[in-house]
Design a protein around this motif. Structure first.
Motif, PDB file in Angstrom:
ATOM      1  N   VAL A  12      50.598  42.616  45.651  1.00 40.42           N
ATOM      2  CA  VAL A  12      49.933  41.682  44.738  1.00 40.42           C
ATOM      3  C   VAL A  12      48.518  42.169  44.386  1.00 40.42           C
ATOM      4  O   VAL A  12      47.526  41.505  44.664  1.00 40.42           O
ATOM      5  N   ALA A  13      48.455  43.345  43.781  1.00 43.97           N
ATOM      6  CA  ALA A  13      47.182  43.884  43.296  1.00 43.97           C
ATOM      7  C   ALA A  13      47.117  43.648  41.791  1.00 43.97           C
ATOM      8  O   ALA A  13      47.203  44.577  40.988  1.00 43.97           O
ATOM      9  N   THR A  14      46.962  42.390  41.404  1.00 42.49           N
ATOM     10  CA  THR A  14      47.056  41.988  39.999  1.00 42.49           C
ATOM     11  C   THR A  14      46.071  42.761  39.119  1.00 42.49           C
ATOM     12  O   THR A  14      44.903  42.904  39.460  1.00 42.49           O
ATOM     13  N   SER A  15      46.561  43.271  38.001  1.00 43.33           N
ATOM     14  CA  SER A  15      45.787  44.001  36.986  1.00 43.33           C
ATOM     15  C   SER A  15      45.418  45.414  37.411  1.00 43.33           C
ATOM     16  O   SER A  15      44.710  46.109  36.681  1.00 43.33           O
ATOM     17  N   SER A  16      45.884  45.878  38.552  1.00 42.40           N
ATOM     18  CA  SER A  16      45.416  47.157  39.078  1.00 42.40           C
ATOM     19  C   SER A  16      45.689  48.334  38.155  1.00 42.40           C
ATOM     20  O   SER A  16      44.969  49.332  38.191  1.00 42.40           O
ATOM     21  N   ALA A  17      46.721  48.253  37.320  1.00 38.56           N
ATOM     22  CA  ALA A  17      47.009  49.360  36.407  1.00 38.56           C
ATOM     23  C   ALA A  17      45.911  49.543  35.373  1.00 38.56           C
ATOM     24  O   ALA A  17      45.784  50.627  34.789  1.00 38.56           O
ATOM     25  N   LEU A  18      45.095  48.501  35.168  1.00 34.42           N
ATOM     26  CA  LEU A  18      44.100  48.532  34.092  1.00 34.42           C
ATOM     27  C   LEU A  18      42.667  48.401  34.599  1.00 34.42           C
ATOM     28  O   LEU A  18      41.747  48.281  33.785  1.00 34.42           O
ATOM     29  N   THR A  19      42.466  48.414  35.905  1.00 31.08           N
ATOM     30  CA  THR A  19      41.119  48.223  36.440  1.00 31.08           C
ATOM     31  C   THR A  19      40.491  49.552  36.828  1.00 31.08           C
ATOM     32  O   THR A  19      41.156  50.597  36.868  1.00 31.08           O
TER      33      THR A  19
END
Length: 279
Positions: free
Chosen positions: A197-204
């Motif tokens: 649950v590393a939300t948004s990690s692809a874009l951070t």
């Protein structure tokens, strides 16, 4: 893997990313997988491109004369630059209200659909500056990350949940699967293991790793929290909402078109019936 930092994509000192610089900062060799395939460029892949562009618009608004005054304020780090108002710790009632308005403006730009926009994690980064003493001997590190996040308006996410393995055992007994610190050198720390649950990690830009406060631990190999560069870490993603959303939108559009054709056909049949019945 890129050896540069995300903020190296910024073309001038004393200001945050522009939208184009934000997109450029994501092309850093990050290892992202979705549907079993590695993503070459998250800024162009159908699963991520629209979200990336939406976030880029938020960064552009920091430089737009129409919204800059509402969104930004001078930094308090001595850099002489400016930042998003919520990336600087508020010291007064008026500053809190100004932060609220800046958050609301960014939310309006996405109609409230970007729940994990860059200002989301600013709430944590602000504490690193406002209460750096809490971190004891790591106080200097806390202040350094506060300054770094503020001056560049870094987009950060967090991962604090461990993979759900044997819930009957204490976390320390199954920690070989969880992210743990393996060793520390002058170059930094080495970690191994998994988080979920590393939300948004692809874009951070950076991933803040920590432990869920609801799970007590005295294991310092797992208790340390470390912002980590994206590129060396593989990210295995769940089904993306963008592609699913596109499929849903397409099915709705096709259904509406079919209904429109059926309506026209019924209208034509009625018209022909009236014409045939006319004397």
């Amino acid at each position: 893997m890129s050896a540069t930092k995300s903020e190296d994509a910024i073309g001038a000192k004393g200001r945050p990313f522009t939208g184009a610089e934000y997109l450029a900062s994501l092309r850093d060799g990050r290892e992202v997988y979705v549907y079993g395939e590695r993503v070459d460029d998250v800024t162009t892949h159908p699963a991520f491109r629209n979200a990336a562009r939406s976030i880029a618009r938020l960064y552009d608004a920091l430089h737009d004369a129409k919204t800059k005054d509402l969104l930004t304020s001078p930094t308090d780090t001595g850099s002489g630059g400016y930042t998003h108002k919520f990336f600087r710790a508020a010291r007064s009632r008026d500053e809190l209200i100004a932060q609220r308005d800046a958050i609301a403006q960014w939310a309006r730009m996405s109609y409230g659909w970007m729940g994990r926009s860059p200002d989301y994690k600013a709430s944590l980064m602000n504490t690193l500056g406002a209460n750096h003493q809490f971190y004891g001997k790591f106080s200097g590190n806390a202040k350094a990350w506060y300054r770094r996040a503020q001056e560049h308006v870094l987009f950060m996410n967090h991962a604090i949940v461990n993979p759900p393995l044997d819930r009957a055992k204490a976390p320390d007994q199954v920690k070989d699967v969880f992210i743990t610190i393996q060793k520390e050198t002058d170059a930094g720390i080495y970690v191994s293991g998994a988080k979920v649950v590393a939300t948004s990690s692809a874009l951070t830009h950076y991933n803040f790793l920590g432990q869920n406060a609801a799970v007590p631990t005295h294991d310092t190999d797992r208790a340390d929290e470390c912002p980590g560069r994206q590129a060396p870490v593989p990210y295995l993603l769940r089904n993306d909402g963008e592609r699913h959303g596109h499929a849903v939108r397409l099915s709705v559009v096709l259904a509406l078109r079919r209904e429109r054709r059926h309506l026209r056909l019924r209208q034509c049949v009625r018209a022909l019936g009236r014409r045939a019945a006319a004397p």
